[in-house]
Design a protein around this motif. Structure first.
Motif, PDB file in Angstrom:
ATOM      1  N   ALA A   1      -1.101  -3.947   1.291  1.00  0.00           N
ATOM      2  CA  ALA A   1      -2.476  -4.356   1.006  1.00  0.00           C
ATOM      3  C   ALA A   1      -3.492  -3.458   1.687  1.00  0.00           C
ATOM      4  CB  ALA A   1      -2.681  -5.809   1.437  1.00  0.00           C
ATOM      5  N   ASP A   2      -3.241  -3.081   2.936  1.00  0.00           N
ATOM      6  CA  ASP A   2      -4.176  -2.219   3.656  1.00  0.00           C
ATOM      7  C   ASP A   2      -4.376  -0.894   2.931  1.00  0.00           C
ATOM      8  OD1 ASP A   2      -4.554  -4.090   5.679  1.00  0.00           O
ATOM      9  OD2 ASP A   2      -2.891  -3.316   6.868  1.00  0.00           O
ATOM     10  N   GLU A   3      -3.285  -0.290   2.453  1.00  0.00           N
ATOM     11  CA  GLU A   3      -3.381   0.979   1.731  1.00  0.00           C
ATOM     12  C   GLU A   3      -4.072   0.802   0.373  1.00  0.00           C
ATOM     13  OE1 GLU A   3       0.200   3.169   1.355  1.00  0.00           O
ATOM     14  OE2 GLU A   3       0.710   3.064   3.490  1.00  0.00           O
ATOM     15  N   GLU A   4      -3.821  -0.334  -0.260  1.00  0.00           N
ATOM     16  CA  GLU A   4      -4.440  -0.582  -1.565  1.00  0.00           C
ATOM     17  C   GLU A   4      -5.954  -0.691  -1.431  1.00  0.00           C
ATOM     18  OE1 GLU A   4      -3.954  -3.598  -5.412  1.00  0.00           O
ATOM     19  OE2 GLU A   4      -2.996  -4.102  -3.500  1.00  0.00           O
ATOM     20  N   MET A   5      -6.408  -1.421  -0.415  1.00  0.00           N
ATOM     21  CA  MET A   5      -7.844  -1.549  -0.217  1.00  0.00           C
ATOM     22  C   MET A   5      -8.454  -0.199   0.167  1.00  0.00           C
ATOM     23  SD  MET A   5     -10.529  -3.455  -0.315  1.00  0.00           S
ATOM     24  CE  MET A   5     -10.030  -5.182  -0.274  1.00  0.00           C
ATOM     25  N   ALA A   6      -7.782   0.543   1.023  1.00  0.00           N
ATOM     26  CA  ALA A   6      -8.296   1.842   1.456  1.00  0.00           C
ATOM     27  C   ALA A   6      -8.377   2.824   0.292  1.00  0.00           C
ATOM     28  CB  ALA A   6      -7.401   2.411   2.559  1.00  0.00           C
ATOM     29  N   ALA A   7      -7.434   2.719  -0.653  1.00  0.00           N
ATOM     30  CA  ALA A   7      -7.419   3.646  -1.789  1.00  0.00           C
ATOM     31  C   ALA A   7      -8.645   3.490  -2.675  1.00  0.00           C
ATOM     32  CB  ALA A   7      -6.153   3.432  -2.617  1.00  0.00           C
ATOM     33  N   LEU A   8      -9.247   2.300  -2.684  1.00  0.00           N
ATOM     34  CA  LEU A   8     -10.442   2.100  -3.507  1.00  0.00           C
ATOM     35  C   LEU A   8     -11.599   2.959  -3.037  1.00  0.00           C
ATOM     36  CD1 LEU A   8     -10.439  -1.781  -4.093  1.00  0.00           C
ATOM     37  CD2 LEU A   8      -9.558   0.022  -5.574  1.00  0.00           C
ATOM     38  N   ASP A   9     -11.547   3.434  -1.814  1.00  0.00           N
ATOM     39  CA  ASP A   9     -12.584   4.326  -1.304  1.00  0.00           C
ATOM     40  C   ASP A   9     -12.415   5.749  -1.852  1.00  0.00           C
ATOM     41  OD1 ASP A   9     -13.986   2.505   0.251  1.00  0.00           O
ATOM     42  OD2 ASP A   9     -12.625   2.752   1.950  1.00  0.00           O
ATOM     43  N   GLU A  10     -11.245   6.021  -2.412  1.00  0.00           N
ATOM     44  CA  GLU A  10     -10.921   7.398  -2.770  1.00  0.00           C
ATOM     45  C   GLU A  10     -10.847   7.655  -4.270  1.00  0.00           C
ATOM     46  OE1 GLU A  10      -7.173   7.858  -0.923  1.00  0.00           O
ATOM     47  OE2 GLU A  10      -7.917   7.557   1.135  1.00  0.00           O
ATOM     48  N   ILE A  11     -10.513   6.639  -5.038  1.00  0.00           N
ATOM     49  CA  ILE A  11     -10.226   6.879  -6.464  1.00  0.00           C
ATOM     50  C   ILE A  11     -11.407   6.507  -7.364  1.00  0.00           C
ATOM     51  CG2 ILE A  11      -7.749   6.577  -6.130  1.00  0.00           C
ATOM     52  CD1 ILE A  11      -9.372   3.770  -7.907  1.00  0.00           C
ATOM     53  N   ASP A  12     -11.365   7.043  -8.573  1.00  0.00           N
ATOM     54  CA  ASP A  12     -12.263   6.632  -9.638  1.00  0.00           C
ATOM     55  C   ASP A  12     -11.461   5.682 -10.523  1.00  0.00           C
ATOM     56  OD1 ASP A  12     -13.859   6.241 -11.806  1.00  0.00           O
ATOM     57  OD2 ASP A  12     -13.960   8.349 -12.432  1.00  0.00           O
ATOM     58  N   PRO A  13     -11.763   4.395 -10.524  1.00  0.00           N
ATOM     59  CA  PRO A  13     -10.960   3.428 -11.278  1.00  0.00           C
ATOM     60  C   PRO A  13     -10.888   3.728 -12.776  1.00  0.00           C
ATOM     61  CG  PRO A  13     -12.446   2.302  -9.770  1.00  0.00           C
ATOM     62  CD  PRO A  13     -12.865   3.738  -9.783  1.00  0.00           C
ATOM     63  N   LYS A  14     -11.816   4.512 -13.266  1.00  0.00           N
ATOM     64  CA  LYS A  14     -11.794   4.855 -14.686  1.00  0.00           C
ATOM     65  C   LYS A  14     -10.676   5.852 -14.997  1.00  0.00           C
ATOM     66  CE  LYS A  14     -14.166   4.507 -18.686  1.00  0.00           C
ATOM     67  NZ  LYS A  14     -14.511   3.253 -19.347  1.00  0.00           N
ATOM     68  N   GLN A  15     -10.256   6.584 -13.957  1.00  0.00           N
ATOM     69  CA  GLN A  15      -9.248   7.624 -14.152  1.00  0.00           C
ATOM     70  C   GLN A  15      -7.897   7.272 -13.518  1.00  0.00           C
ATOM     71  OE1 GLN A  15     -10.040  10.231 -16.063  1.00  0.00           O
ATOM     72  NE2 GLN A  15     -12.145   9.445 -16.232  1.00  0.00           N
ATOM     73  N   THR A  16      -7.931   6.533 -12.416  1.00  0.00           N
ATOM     74  CA  THR A  16      -6.721   6.270 -11.642  1.00  0.00           C
ATOM     75  C   THR A  16      -6.585   4.778 -11.354  1.00  0.00           C
ATOM     76  OG1 THR A  16      -6.917   8.433 -10.573  1.00  0.00           O
ATOM     77  CG2 THR A  16      -5.478   6.815  -9.507  1.00  0.00           C
ATOM     78  N   ALA A  17      -5.346   4.282 -11.482  1.00  0.00           N
ATOM     79  CA  ALA A  17      -5.045   2.894 -11.140  1.00  0.00           C
ATOM     80  C   ALA A  17      -4.206   2.856  -9.874  1.00  0.00           C
ATOM     81  CB  ALA A  17      -4.296   2.216 -12.282  1.00  0.00           C
ATOM     82  N   VAL A  18      -4.635   2.044  -8.914  1.00  0.00           N
ATOM     83  CA  VAL A  18      -3.885   1.865  -7.673  1.00  0.00           C
ATOM     84  C   VAL A  18      -2.936   0.683  -7.853  1.00  0.00           C
ATOM     85  CG1 VAL A  18      -4.024   1.397  -5.207  1.00  0.00           C
ATOM     86  CG2 VAL A  18      -5.813   2.728  -6.329  1.00  0.00           C
ATOM     87  N   VAL A  19      -1.647   0.916  -7.616  1.00  0.00           N
ATOM     88  CA  VAL A  19      -0.622  -0.099  -7.859  1.00  0.00           C
ATOM     89  C   VAL A  19       0.097  -0.421  -6.552  1.00  0.00           C
ATOM     90  CG1 VAL A  19       1.475  -0.691  -9.140  1.00  0.00           C
ATOM     91  CG2 VAL A  19      -0.315   0.694 -10.228  1.00  0.00           C
ATOM     92  N   ASP A  20       0.138  -1.700  -6.205  1.00  0.00           N
ATOM     93  CA  ASP A  20       0.898  -2.150  -5.035  1.00  0.00           C
ATOM     94  C   ASP A  20       2.391  -1.945  -5.289  1.00  0.00           C
ATOM     95  OD1 ASP A  20       2.449  -4.332  -3.479  1.00  0.00           O
ATOM     96  OD2 ASP A  20       0.475  -4.380  -2.537  1.00  0.00           O
ATOM     97  N   GLN A  21       3.133  -1.622  -4.232  1.00  0.00           N
ATOM     98  CA  GLN A  21       4.560  -1.352  -4.327  1.00  0.00           C
ATOM     99  C   GLN A  21       5.319  -2.488  -5.021  1.00  0.00           C
ATOM    100  OE1 GLN A  21       6.128   1.502  -3.302  1.00  0.00           O
ATOM    101  NE2 GLN A  21       7.982   0.666  -4.236  1.00  0.00           N
ATOM    102  N   ARG A  22       4.819  -3.719  -4.891  1.00  0.00           N
ATOM    103  CA  ARG A  22       5.498  -4.862  -5.497  1.00  0.00           C
ATOM    104  C   ARG A  22       5.502  -4.815  -7.020  1.00  0.00           C
ATOM    105  NH1 ARG A  22       2.261  -9.381  -2.201  1.00  0.00           N
ATOM    106  NH2 ARG A  22       0.705  -7.732  -2.431  1.00  0.00           N
ATOM    107  N   PHE A  23       4.569  -4.053  -7.614  1.00  0.00           N
ATOM    108  CA  PHE A  23       4.495  -3.937  -9.069  1.00  0.00           C
ATOM    109  C   PHE A  23       5.010  -2.579  -9.559  1.00  0.00           C
ATOM    110  CE2 PHE A  23       1.171  -6.891  -7.747  1.00  0.00           C
ATOM    111  CZ  PHE A  23       1.393  -7.973  -8.578  1.00  0.00           C
ATOM    112  N   ALA A  24       5.533  -1.804  -8.628  1.00  0.00           N
ATOM    113  CA  ALA A  24       5.917  -0.426  -8.971  1.00  0.00           C
ATOM    114  C   ALA A  24       6.978  -0.374 -10.057  1.00  0.00           C
ATOM    115  CB  ALA A  24       6.404   0.308  -7.721  1.00  0.00           C
ATOM    116  N   ALA A  25       7.848  -1.390 -10.117  1.00  0.00           N
ATOM    117  CA  ALA A  25       8.932  -1.377 -11.108  1.00  0.00           C
ATOM    118  C   ALA A  25       8.391  -1.345 -12.536  1.00  0.00           C
ATOM    119  CB  ALA A  25       9.817  -2.597 -10.910  1.00  0.00           C
TER     120      ALA A  25
END
Length: 838
Positions: free
Chosen positions: A691-715
């Motif tokens: 969760a910490d990495e997922e929240m931090a990633a929102l500071d870096e990505i453009d949601p229109k281009q990149t989706a941040v996925v938690d490891q639990r949904f990686a499959a």
């Protein structure tokens, strides 16, 4: 038979007295048709109910919705329509007698009056003492203050509390049939009226009472009766839960996902570097924000000991008024001032049990010889300690973390409703023992002296020397920035308010003591007992009525049209409503404390005590910063186009499809051309570990281009890389709160991101009618792997647990109704048969 009819006539007269008193107090609503400006109830009207109505009007037969997109991007169970269960007759038909008077105000008080009258009758009190007890319980200041605030369901659950205790009392007296009926009704009505916190407090009190019964029966070795009563109570409790299971399920499920559930994020350190122990429920500071002060408990005896409510008024004789007038301020007959000086940031008024009630409570503790009084007292004392919250941190920190479910609740001062129930029970119980001559002269004398010393003594000290016990300064006083001379004048007025009310309480205590003393020396005790009962009833009534009128009076009632004007369409609303697409709106004016926006639109903000935990954390870590940047841009922007650069730098608001920004309701809104729309395909996937990495990633990505996925949904995206397709499209075709239909078209497999809140369990997804999985991305949104070609994608909110609970509720409520009819019919038949034989 004649005696039975005479008793019924007394009860009917008593109910009429209670009804007349209620109608007189609430004549503006009951007679004149006016309504209260109930802040929380008005806010509740904007929580999505208005939007739901338009969909309810076009609902298909059997359709239901338990999801609303009106607040916080969307959340379940705050606004609903339809029912997945059959429409069967329900036991709650018994409530119509109470709630038909004036549901939002008078009916609550009338319900409390009748229910406590019933409890007093079960405990063997005369009808005059039962009336006194009814007024003592139902007219306690907290019960009236919450009506003015709009805490409607809370008011009803409090009002029904005596029914549960009446059932327990009858069961303990071996009157099993009527005990079971009342216990079943009391618990069922408490749960189905859906204020779980009050029900939780009532459960704790019942547990204390049951322990007292358990000890009693173990000492007597009466195992058969112990087993019978325990079995009846357990069976009734289980059956009583079932008609409220839909609300319980909704609260339980939402509790796991809301701010009342645990956070996945690592707690931030405090200013001093310490880290608060992680809670599985609410944040402790938030839960304890409304904690009652230790010395503030004096308000139960002296209402203005702490200045009354926030924003009180002072008259022309006050020092503050004189200072303001001398300083050239324009003042009328009264001046508003921060008279309250307690530990809370603000309050609507004090918890006042009544001077007479406090006197009788202390007296009762001396004269009642039944050991059950100690278990009642222990329950009330325990809840008093809980009400102190942060002001008794060593105790309440332990309770917060280890008492089951306790960390799911906030506003801990609410626990004082239990002492507010216990005090009149013991008080009237003691008076009954005295008037029925079950207490010896020495016991009464000792109790009278003790009650006078404690209640009269405290009142005397605060009257003559208020500063001996009270300071009259608050940590919140600094925010008012009053000049020193004004502040000193305010302190003097606070002391005067406390002193005047202390004298008032002292007089009521002395009058109450005089009535008891009169009975002690009277020769014709039977006649005097009646007059003492009448006298106590009048004293309690006058005492509480006059204090209640300070906080809920005719000035609080307004014509209906004035209240309805609260949600009149503003200029911004009218402009936004021209746009028929599906999008969200941000109001910059206290976005997370208002519901005006969600009355008409799908709002980024809103107001709810149990918003989703992930959304609250999105506010804390992302949204608030972006909102602040928009507000700051007003200092430099010269045209609407100047805001576009700012909007481009607000990726979280954009991914939530925030198309309009309201900065002034009287002006057209700002259009955000950078809003990402209802759905889009992304080019990149970024897997994060927690969760910490997922929240931090929102500071870096453009949601229109990149989706941040938690490891639990990686499959679900393992080995998948979206392929660029400039011709790919995905559009929202139709919208209902419970069903969204999209059309997609792409030459290759894509990862679609939907600007909708991810919430499981509940939302089901299909592609061309076939069930498919979907996942959470970007902390809060939904996503799905969409195959190449043209497809219809449908999301439907069908929470299986909710549907099962709704059916259980419907059938069990019907069953209880049948059982009650049979039980009451059988009881009346046996009573008639017995009377006929006599």
């Amino acid at each position: 038979m004649q005696k039975l009819l005479k008793n019924w006539v007394k009860h009917i007269v008593a109910i009429l007295i209670l009804l007349v008193a209620t109608v007189v107090y609430f004549s503006p609503s009951v007679i004149d048709g006016k309504v209260l400006r109930q802040g929380d109830d008005i806010k509740a009207s904007g929580m999505g109910n208005s939007q739901m109505k338009q969909y309810e009007e076009t609902a298909q037969p059997g359709e239901f919705s338990a999801w609303s997109d009106a607040m916080f991007g969307g959340m379940p169970y705050v606004a609903t329509y339809g029912n997945p269960a059959p429409d069967l007759p329900q036991y709650k038909i018994v409530e119509k007698f109470f709630k038909s008077l004036s549901y939002r105000d008078a009916s609550m008080v009338f319900t409390g009056l009748v229910c406590f009258y019933l409890l007093m009758c079960v405990m063997g009190a005369s009808w005059w003492l039962a009336l006194a007890g009814a007024f003592a319980f139902a007219l306690a200041s907290y019960n009236l203050i919450i009506i003015e605030a709009g805490h409607i369901v809370k008011g009803y659950v409090i009002a029904y509390m005596p029914v549960t205790l009446a059932g327990m009392a009858l069961l303990f007296k071996r009157k099993h049939l009527w005990g079971a009926i009342l216990f079943l009704l009391g618990v069922a009505l408490s749960i189905s009226n859906n204020h779980i916190q009050i029900t939780y407090y009532l459960f704790i009190l019942c547990l204390f009472i049951y322990i007292g019964f358990l000890v009693w029966k173990i000492k007597e070795k009466d195992w058969a009766e112990l087993g019978k009563v325990t079995g009846i109570m357990v069976a009734c409790a289980v059956l009583a839960v079932l008609p409220g299971v839909k609300g319980l399920y909704s609260n339980w499920e939402l509790g796991q996902q809301s701010i009342r559930g645990a956070s996945e994020l690592t707690p931030k350190p405090n200013a001093d570097g310490t880290v608060e122990k992680k809670s599985t429920g609410l944040d402790k500071d938030y839960a304890f924000a409304w904690s009652y002060g230790k010395m503030e408990l004096l308000t139960t005896l002296i209402p203005n000991a702490y200045g009354g409510g926030s924003g009180g008024t002072l008259g022309q004789d006050s020092e503050f008024y004189k200072m303001a007038k001398a300083g050239g301020m324009k003042v009328g007959k009264e001046i508003q001032a921060p008279t309250y000086w307690g530990d809370k940031s603000f309050t609507s008024g004090p918890v006042y049990f009544g001077a007479v009630v406090c006197f009788l409570f202390v007296l009762g503790m001396f004269v009642v010889r039944n050991p059950m009084k100690w278990w009642l007292f222990a329950g009330g004392a325990f809840m008093t300690l809980l009400a102190l919250g942060r002001n008794l941190d060593w105790f309440n920190d332990f309770m917060f973390h280890y008492l089951p479910m306790y960390n799911k609740f906030r506003t801990v001062e609410m626990a004082l409703v239990i002492p507010g129930l216990v005090a009149p029970i013991i008080g009237i119980w003691g008076l009954k023992e005295i008037l029925q001559e079950k207490a010896s002269y020495e016991q009464v004398k000792k109790g009278l002296i003790g009650a006078l010393v404690i209640t009269g003594g405290l009142s005397l000290i605060v009257w003559l020397m208020p500063s001996l016990l009270l300071d009259f300064r608050s940590a919140y006083d600094a925010q008012y920035q009053l000049p020193e001379q004004f502040y000193n004048a305010l302190l003097m007025d606070r002391a005067t308010l406390a002193s005047d009310d202390a004298l008032r309480s002292l007089l009521f205590v002395l009058l109450s003591a005089a009535l008891v003393a009169w009975f002690m020396v009277a020769k014709n005790k039977k006649t005097v007992a009646t007059w003492v009962g009448i006298g106590m009833t009048v004293l309690i009534f006058v005492d509480l009525w006059t204090v209640d009128k300070r906080y809920l009076n005719d000035k609080n009632f307004f014509p209906k049209k004035d209240i309805q004007a609260t949600y009149q369409e503003s200029v911004s609303d009218q402009e936004i409503l021209k746009d028929k697409d599906n999008f969200r709106v941000l109001n910059l004016n206290n976005p997370f404390l208002e519901t005006n926006t969600s009355y008409y639109h799908h709002s980024i903000g809103g107001y709810h005590a149990a918003k989703l935990r992930r959304y609250q954390e999105l506010i804390d870590y992302r949204l608030q910063k972006e909102i602040n940047s928009i507000i700051a841009s007003f200092q430099t922007a010269k045209s609407e186009a100047d805001f576009w650069t700012v909007f481009q730098a607000c990726p979280t608001l954009n991914m939530l499809n925030t198309r309009y920004v309201v900065y002034n309701p009287g002006q057209p809104p700002l259009l955000n051309p950078s809003a990402d729309g209802n759905a889009w395909f992304v080019k990149n996937i970024k897997i994060v570990a927690n969760a910490d990495e997922e929240m931090a990633a929102l500071d870096e990505i453009d949601p229109k281009q990149t989706a941040v996925v938690d490891q639990r949904f990686a499959a679900q995206v393992e080995g998948f890389t979206p392929q660029a397709d400039s011709t790919a499209t995905i559009q929202l075709q139709s919208y209902r709160p419970n069903k969204l239909v999209y059309q997609s078209k792409a030459a290759t497999d894509q990862l679609a991101v939907f600007s909708e809140i991810y919430y499981q369990p509940g939302w089901k997804a299909t592609v061309d009618g076939k069930p498919v999985d979907h996942l959470r991305v970007d902390w809060i949104l939904r996503a799905m792997r969409v195959p190449a070609g043209e497809h219809e994608i449908v999301f439907e909110f069908k929470p299986e647990g909710y549907i099962i609970a709704a059916n259980v509720e419907a059938y069990s409520s019907f069953l209880i109704l049948v059982l009650l009819i049979v039980a009451v019919g059988y009881s009346l038949y046996t009573s008639y048969k017995k009377t006929k034989e006599e």
